[in-house]
Design an enzyme around this catalytic site. Structure first.
Site, mmCIF file in Angstrom:
data_model
loop_
_atom_site.group_PDB
_atom_site.id
_atom_site.type_symbol
_atom_site.label_atom_id
_atom_site.label_comp_id
_atom_site.label_asym_id
_atom_site.label_seq_id
_atom_site.Cartn_x
_atom_site.Cartn_y
_atom_site.Cartn_z
ATOM 1 N N HIS A 122 0.866 -1.180 0.000
ATOM 2 C CA HIS A 122 0.000 0.000 0.000
ATOM 3 C C HIS A 122 0.906 1.234 0.000
ATOM 4 O O HIS A 122 2.019 1.183 0.525
ATOM 5 C CB HIS A 122 -0.839 -0.046 1.287
ATOM 6 C CG HIS A 122 -1.916 0.974 1.395
ATOM 7 N ND1 HIS A 122 -1.675 2.260 1.808
ATOM 8 C CD2 HIS A 122 -3.255 0.899 1.166
ATOM 9 C CE1 HIS A 122 -2.819 2.927 1.834
ATOM 10 N NE2 HIS A 122 -3.793 2.129 1.451
ATOM 11 N N ASP A 199 2.998 -4.604 8.089
ATOM 12 C CA ASP A 199 1.791 -3.795 7.920
ATOM 13 C C ASP A 199 0.601 -4.738 8.077
ATOM 14 O O ASP A 199 0.301 -5.523 7.175
ATOM 15 C CB ASP A 199 1.818 -3.140 6.534
ATOM 16 C CG ASP A 199 0.494 -2.446 6.202
ATOM 17 O OD1 ASP A 199 -0.470 -2.567 6.977
ATOM 18 O OD2 ASP A 199 0.434 -1.791 5.140
ATOM 19 N N GLN A 202 -4.506 -5.214 6.893
ATOM 20 C CA GLN A 202 -5.477 -6.128 6.291
ATOM 21 C C GLN A 202 -5.432 -7.531 6.895
ATOM 22 O O GLN A 202 -6.146 -8.416 6.428
ATOM 23 C CB GLN A 202 -5.254 -6.222 4.777
ATOM 24 C CG GLN A 202 -5.463 -4.904 4.027
ATOM 25 C CD GLN A 202 -6.920 -4.437 4.019
ATOM 26 O OE1 GLN A 202 -7.842 -5.196 4.339
ATOM 27 N NE2 GLN A 202 -7.125 -3.185 3.667
ATOM 28 N N LYS A 225 -10.508 -0.578 10.463
ATOM 29 C CA LYS A 225 -10.601 -1.760 9.597
ATOM 30 C C LYS A 225 -10.971 -3.010 10.397
ATOM 31 O O LYS A 225 -11.215 -4.063 9.835
ATOM 32 C CB LYS A 225 -9.284 -1.978 8.852
ATOM 33 C CG LYS A 225 -9.005 -0.872 7.822
ATOM 34 C CD LYS A 225 -7.852 -1.226 6.936
ATOM 35 C CE LYS A 225 -7.301 -0.033 6.192
ATOM 36 N NZ LYS A 225 -8.123 0.362 5.041
ATOM 37 N N CYS A 363 -4.735 2.472 -3.724
ATOM 38 C CA CYS A 363 -3.515 2.990 -3.073
ATOM 39 C C CYS A 363 -2.349 2.031 -3.253
ATOM 40 O O CYS A 363 -1.547 1.824 -2.323
ATOM 41 C CB CYS A 363 -3.734 3.259 -1.585
ATOM 42 S SG CYS A 363 -4.911 4.558 -1.273
HETATM 43 N N1 PLP Z 1 -1.806 -0.741 4.585
HETATM 44 C C1 PLP Z 1 -2.726 -1.483 3.967
HETATM 45 C C2 PLP Z 1 -2.349 -2.859 3.475
HETATM 46 C C3 PLP Z 1 -4.004 -0.973 3.785
HETATM 47 O O1 PLP Z 1 -4.936 -1.715 3.161
HETATM 48 C C4 PLP Z 1 -4.325 0.321 4.261
HETATM 49 C C5 PLP Z 1 -5.647 0.914 4.031
HETATM 50 O O2 PLP Z 1 -6.345 0.584 3.102
HETATM 51 C C6 PLP Z 1 -3.333 1.041 4.916
HETATM 52 C C7 PLP Z 1 -2.096 0.487 5.067
HETATM 53 C C8 PLP Z 1 -3.591 2.408 5.453
HETATM 54 O O3 PLP Z 1 -4.505 2.368 6.491
HETATM 55 P P1 PLP Z 1 -5.113 3.701 7.089
HETATM 56 O O4 PLP Z 1 -5.676 4.464 5.922
HETATM 57 O O5 PLP Z 1 -6.158 3.224 8.036
HETATM 58 O O6 PLP Z 1 -4.019 4.427 7.762
#
Ligand code: PLP
Length: 404
Positions: A122, A199, A202, A225, A363
């Site tokens: 992401h 990270d 997900q 999430k 993203c």
């Molecule tokens: N990392 C992953 C794999 C994600 O799917 C997301 C959000 O879609 C993020 C990071 C960023 O999360 P946040 O927007 O809640 O900070």
């Protein structure tokens, strides 16, 4: 297995209609809906406890502090961290990763040092490292993947050299659904003396996570999430590493003593928590974690795996269907395109049928480049989704396909 019908009653929004059709919410990868206990806990705290936390002498402040710090203990238990000192509250995964890149970068990285990320990250696990590259001249190395969406482990091993200082990798891809073998990847990195950040944006909503079992050095996730509120998330970090890292932001809460000559910083975890924390959201987050824990993370995983298997089987039978991400270990995310129907058209028409999916690059533009596409339609499941909803999605896709 929990009672699905009963569980759906916990989420008031699931019974609403859009365009006079029952809502079929399949955008859980972007954010999840909230059970009543989460929202109620926050409303109750605003109405009956609200006061700024820490250092308050009065009753309400102490009660709010107990709730806030109790939430930290709930997160510690959820992740199986060793200590509450290892649980830093942030605004979400994005802020967690920015904090990490800044502070780890300040403490440990110099010009020419290398950070390994993967092809399926992401943007929030790419851009903070690029900002650091601009500031400090570090180099990003990228683990490639095969066409099924699996990271190539041999290529990963080959990326290590004496300049490698950190690996930062997604536990689960938000586009492909791939569950990366992070435990093995961490073991390999550790054998080379390199720490690993995961990270978990997900993964935490879908499977049990044990940071000690993974031996992750850092682990980030977002409250919204995992059925919790927006604006709160967590960075877990091993205490011995966090101790060596400088503060990310300055202000109240993160200091011990301040003078114009010299300021000293608070101990962990407060060193990294400048300013008034969102103590109402941490209460909501703790209630969300208690909620999923009570249902059972293993039950949630099993239910969503079954939904994914069911959906994949039906969707693969649709002519001209292209599904991105067919890893052997795949989570509840299905990205697809049908023929040459633009993902935006597909998403918009599904929406008119009451089906909420996400479209675009999610993203993850570098991943889109790797796949040679501009975007996908993405259906992502949560603990409350049903096979009937998958049927509605499949019928919807077929209907849109017939229109073109
Ligand atoms: N990392 C992953 C794999 C994600 O799917 C997301 C959000 O879609 C993020 C990071 C960023 O999360 P946040 O927007 O809640 O900070």
């Amino acid at each position: 297995m929990y009672n699905l019908e009963q569980v759906r009653q916990d989420f008031p929004i699931l019974s609403r209609e859009v365009y006079k059709r029952p809502l079929v919410y399949l955008d859980n990868g972007a954010t999840t809906q909230k059970p009543r206990v989460v929202v109620d806990s926050m409303v109750n705290e605003y109405y009956s406890v609200n006061a700024n936390v820490h250092r308050g002498v009065h009753f309400l402040s102490q009660q709010a502090t107990e709730l806030h710090e109790g939430s930290r203990e709930t997160v510690r238990r959820f992740l199986n961290a060793r200590s509450i000192n290892e649980v830093i509250f942030t605004r979400g995964t994005t802020e967690s990763l920015n904090l990490l890149a800044y502070s780890f970068g300040e403490a440990f990285l110099n010009q020419g040092d290398e950070v390994i990320v993967s092809a399926m990250e992401h943007h929030s696990n790419i851009v903070p490292w690029q900002l650091l590259a601009d500031r400090k001249g570090i180099v990003l190395r990228v683990i490639p993947m095969n066409d099924k969406g699996e990271l190539l482990q041999e290529e990963y091993h080959n990326l290590f050299n004496e300049r490698t200082k950190l690996v930062s990798v997604a536990h689960v891809s938000n586009v492909l659904g791939t569950i990366n073998p992070v435990k093995e990847m961490i073991a390999y990195a550790h054998a080379q003396g390199v720490p690993v950040a995961v990270d978990g944006a997900q993964s935490t909503p879908h499977m049990a996570v044990d940071v000690q079992d993974l031996d992750a050095d850092f682990f980030a996730f977002s409250g919204h999430k995992i059925y919790g509120p927006t604006g709160v998330g967590v960075l877990y970090g091993k205490e011995e590493l966090l101790e060596k890292m400088p503060p990310y932001q300055g202000g109240g809460e993160m200091i011990q003593r301040v003078s114009f000559e010299k300021t000293t910083y608070n101990h962990l975890p407060f060193k990294f928590e400048a300013g008034t924390p969102d103590y109402i959201a941490t209460t909501g987050l703790a209630n969300a974690l208690d909620y999923v824990t009570a249902l059972g993370m293993d039950q949630i995983f099993a239910h969503e795996q079954e939904l994914t298997r069911y959906a994949m089987e039906q969707m693969l039978a649709i002519p001209d269907m292209h599904i991105y991400g067919q890893a052997a270990h795949k989570d509840a995310v299905i990205s697809f395109n049908v023929g040459n129907i633009h993902h935006l058209d597909m998403g918009t028409l599904l929406d008119r049928l009451g089906i909420a999916v996400r479209t675009g690059h999610h993203c993850a533009e570098p991943l889109m480049h790797r796949l040679g596409i501009e975007g996908t339609v993405r259906a992502s499941f949560g603990l409350y989704n049903t096979k009937e909803e998958v049927d509605v999605l499949v019928a919807g896709i077929n209907r849109v396909r017939n229109m073109f």
